[in-house]
Design an enzyme around this catalytic site. Structure first.
Site, PDB file in Angstrom:
ATOM      1  N   ASP A 133       0.835  -1.311   0.003  1.00 56.40           N
ATOM      2  CA  ASP A 133       0.050  -0.170   0.109  1.00 56.40           C
ATOM      3  C   ASP A 133       0.917   1.184  -0.059  1.00 56.40           C
ATOM      4  O   ASP A 133       1.789   1.267   0.827  1.00 56.40           O
ATOM      5  CB  ASP A 133      -0.719  -0.091   1.408  1.00 56.40           C
ATOM      6  N   HIS A 204      -9.273  -1.818  -7.862  1.00 61.15           N
ATOM      7  CA  HIS A 204      -9.104  -0.617  -7.027  1.00 61.15           C
ATOM      8  C   HIS A 204      -8.090   0.353  -7.667  1.00 61.15           C
ATOM      9  O   HIS A 204      -8.381   1.621  -7.826  1.00 61.15           O
ATOM     10  CB  HIS A 204      -8.455  -1.066  -5.664  1.00 61.15           C
TER      11      HIS A 204
HETATM   12  C1  HEM Z   1      -9.649  -0.834   2.690  1.00 64.54           C
HETATM   13  C2  HEM Z   1      -9.477   0.323   1.903  1.00 64.54           C
HETATM   14  C3  HEM Z   1      -8.333   0.378   0.690  1.00 64.54           C
HETATM   15  C4  HEM Z   1      -7.451  -0.462   0.597  1.00 64.54           C
HETATM   16  C5  HEM Z   1      -7.016  -1.903   1.219  1.00 64.54           C
HETATM   17  C6  HEM Z   1      -6.612   0.061  -0.333  1.00 64.54           C
HETATM   18  C7  HEM Z   1      -5.391  -0.528  -1.113  1.00 64.54           C
HETATM   19  C8  HEM Z   1      -4.616   0.119  -1.949  1.00 64.54           C
HETATM   20  C9  HEM Z   1      -3.702  -0.499  -2.768  1.00 64.54           C
HETATM   21  C10 HEM Z   1      -2.881  -2.150  -2.221  1.00 64.54           C
HETATM   22  C11 HEM Z   1      -3.099   0.007  -3.730  1.00 64.54           C
HETATM   23  C12 HEM Z   1      -1.977  -0.260  -4.798  1.00 64.54           C
HETATM   24  C13 HEM Z   1      -0.769   0.262  -4.367  1.00 64.54           C
HETATM   25  C14 HEM Z   1      -0.728   1.805  -4.277  1.00 64.54           C
HETATM   26  O1  HEM Z   1      -0.419   2.449  -5.007  1.00 64.54           O
HETATM   27  O2  HEM Z   1      -0.653   2.178  -2.919  1.00 64.54           O
HETATM   28  C15 HEM Z   1      -4.014   1.354  -3.567  1.00 64.54           C
HETATM   29  C16 HEM Z   1      -3.864   2.382  -4.410  1.00 64.54           C
HETATM   30  C17 HEM Z   1      -4.419   3.498  -4.381  1.00 64.54           C
HETATM   31  N1  HEM Z   1      -5.597   3.790  -3.365  1.00 64.54           N
HETATM   32 FE1  HEM Z   1      -6.334   2.628  -2.216  1.00 64.54          FE
HETATM   33  N2  HEM Z   1      -7.117   1.270  -0.846  1.00 64.54           N
HETATM   34  C18 HEM Z   1      -8.028   1.572   0.069  1.00 64.54           C
HETATM   35  C19 HEM Z   1      -8.940   2.631   0.049  1.00 64.54           C
HETATM   36  C20 HEM Z   1      -8.738   3.744  -0.630  1.00 64.54           C
HETATM   37  C21 HEM Z   1      -9.517   4.850  -0.695  1.00 64.54           C
HETATM   38  C22 HEM Z   1     -10.672   4.914   0.274  1.00 64.54           C
HETATM   39  C23 HEM Z   1      -8.885   5.823  -1.548  1.00 64.54           C
HETATM   40  C24 HEM Z   1      -9.493   7.289  -1.785  1.00 64.54           C
HETATM   41  C25 HEM Z   1     -10.527   7.602  -1.743  1.00 64.54           C
HETATM   42  C26 HEM Z   1      -7.852   5.223  -2.256  1.00 64.54           C
HETATM   43  C27 HEM Z   1      -7.071   5.801  -2.883  1.00 64.54           C
HETATM   44  C28 HEM Z   1      -6.054   5.222  -3.616  1.00 64.54           C
HETATM   45  C29 HEM Z   1      -5.124   5.915  -4.714  1.00 64.54           C
HETATM   46  C30 HEM Z   1      -5.271   7.112  -4.927  1.00 64.54           C
HETATM   47  C31 HEM Z   1      -4.160   4.702  -4.859  1.00 64.54           C
HETATM   48  C32 HEM Z   1      -3.028   4.796  -6.094  1.00 64.54           C
HETATM   49  C33 HEM Z   1      -3.733   4.812  -7.604  1.00 64.54           C
HETATM   50  C34 HEM Z   1      -2.772   5.015  -8.719  1.00 64.54           C
HETATM   51  O3  HEM Z   1      -2.379   6.084  -8.915  1.00 64.54           O
HETATM   52  O4  HEM Z   1      -2.159   3.970  -9.078  1.00 64.54           O
HETATM   53  N3  HEM Z   1      -7.767   3.925  -1.561  1.00 64.54           N
HETATM   54  N4  HEM Z   1      -4.978   1.243  -2.763  1.00 64.54           N
END
Ligand code: HEM
Length: 297
Positions: A133, A204
């Protein structure tokens, strides 16, 4: 020179505590906040004020809005406003316990601790599902540009807006998925963190791809896993110079843009949602302290 709470930029610590406080009706919050100013270093203790507290102080931080509620089929994104948010960051749970007692004592005349989440770093910075993450987080100067207010004048410059949600994972659902289904849910391969070119639209990282928004919607995420007797999940924490990026991301996650909702909702759900304004720091008599001039202190 603009000073900010440096803990926002630092890597997530080994252990942390996220505390929220409610304001006790009929009490004056000012003396407690003045005591807090002396304690906050912005590094091992990061602080944010909720909208109700800012209004109680007779001030207004225009960009500090109410957290939006979203409801869609099988999806509920709640809004749970809080007065004050404290993020204790450290290396030792024992230290955090003692700091919590000290903090609650300091604020006791006007604030009651409402929620307490014990969080920790998992492996090299993974969600409890095992996926890394934070990979696409902005870094260095880019992170400063994304997370901190600039050009708004003293008292506001160097401040940040943080969206905080407690997500609860359902591991009976998640563990029922095979590896490919799990990878398609996130849009990355767990084994090597590679992004999947052919990931479904619901993945996601397809929902949240920061460059795909207009304007681009970058966030500085500092989320941490949590686990206690009630369950486990992710304490989602995202800093932004306004809430525009977060709200654009969330709308797309719940399917409001194109009818496709985020596959994350198949195994996890948010049970809280709050916005806070994280004040900047300032130099007073050679000491760096929390700058509450924007709210009249
Ligand atoms: C249980 C809730 C969540 C989990 C387990 C989760 C997990 C992850 C994972 C594993 C990644 C891929 C690696 C990374 O770039 O960090 C990611 C990317 C991302 N997440 Fe989440 N996330 C969650 C909730 C959210 C929420 C609520 C938002 C915004 C409203 C969010 C925004 C993002 C963004 C902006 C990225 C990067 C996307 C990109 O530009 O490639 N996430 N998240």
């Amino acid at each position: 020179m603009t000073l900010y709470q440096t803990g926002i930029l630092d890597d997530v610590p080994s252990v942390a505590r996220y505390l929220t406080f409610s304001h006790v009706a009929g009490t004056d919050p000012v003396p407690s906040l003045q005591a807090l100013v002396e304690q906050v270093d912005g590094d091992l203790l990061v602080v944010g004020l909720g909208r109700s507290l800012v209004l109680t102080l007779g001030a207004d931080i225009v960009a500090l809005k109410n957290f939006p509620v979203h409801v869609a089929a099988n999806i509920e994104v709640p809004s749970t406003p809080e007065a004050l948010w404290c993020w204790l960051r450290g290396e030792d749970r024992g230290d955090l316990m003692h700091q919590t007692h000290q903090l609650c004592g300091l604020l006791a005349e006007a604030f009651e601790c409402h929620t307490l989440i014990d969080a920790f770093k998992y492996g090299d910075g993974r969600d409890l599902t095992g996926y890394e993450d934070g990979t696409e987080n902005p870094e260095a100067d880019e992170a400063i540009k994304v997370a901190f207010v600039q050009g708004m004048g003293a008292g506001l410059d160097g401040s940040s807006f943080v969206a905080v949600q407690t997500w609860v994972h359902d591991f009976s659902q998640f563990n029922d998925m095979n590896q490919q289904q799990q990878d398609n849910t996130i849009g990355r391969r767990k084994s090597d963190n590679e992004e999947l070119d052919d990931a479904p639209l619901s993945a996601h990282v397809k929902r949240t791809a920061q460059e795909d928004f207009s304007p681009e919607a970058f966030l500085l995420r500092r989320s941490m896993p949590w686990a206690d007797a009630t369950g486990e999940g992710l304490q989602f924490v995202a800093f932004d110079r306004s809430f525009a990026s977060f709200e654009a991301q969330l709308r797309r996650m719940v399917g409001e843009d194109d009818g496709v909702s985020d596959a994350l909702f198949t195994f996890t759900r948010p049970i809280t949602g709050s916005y806070f304004w994280c004040p900047p720091m300032r130099q007073v008599n050679g000491e760096t302290q929390l700058d509450l001039t924007a709210v009249g202190l």
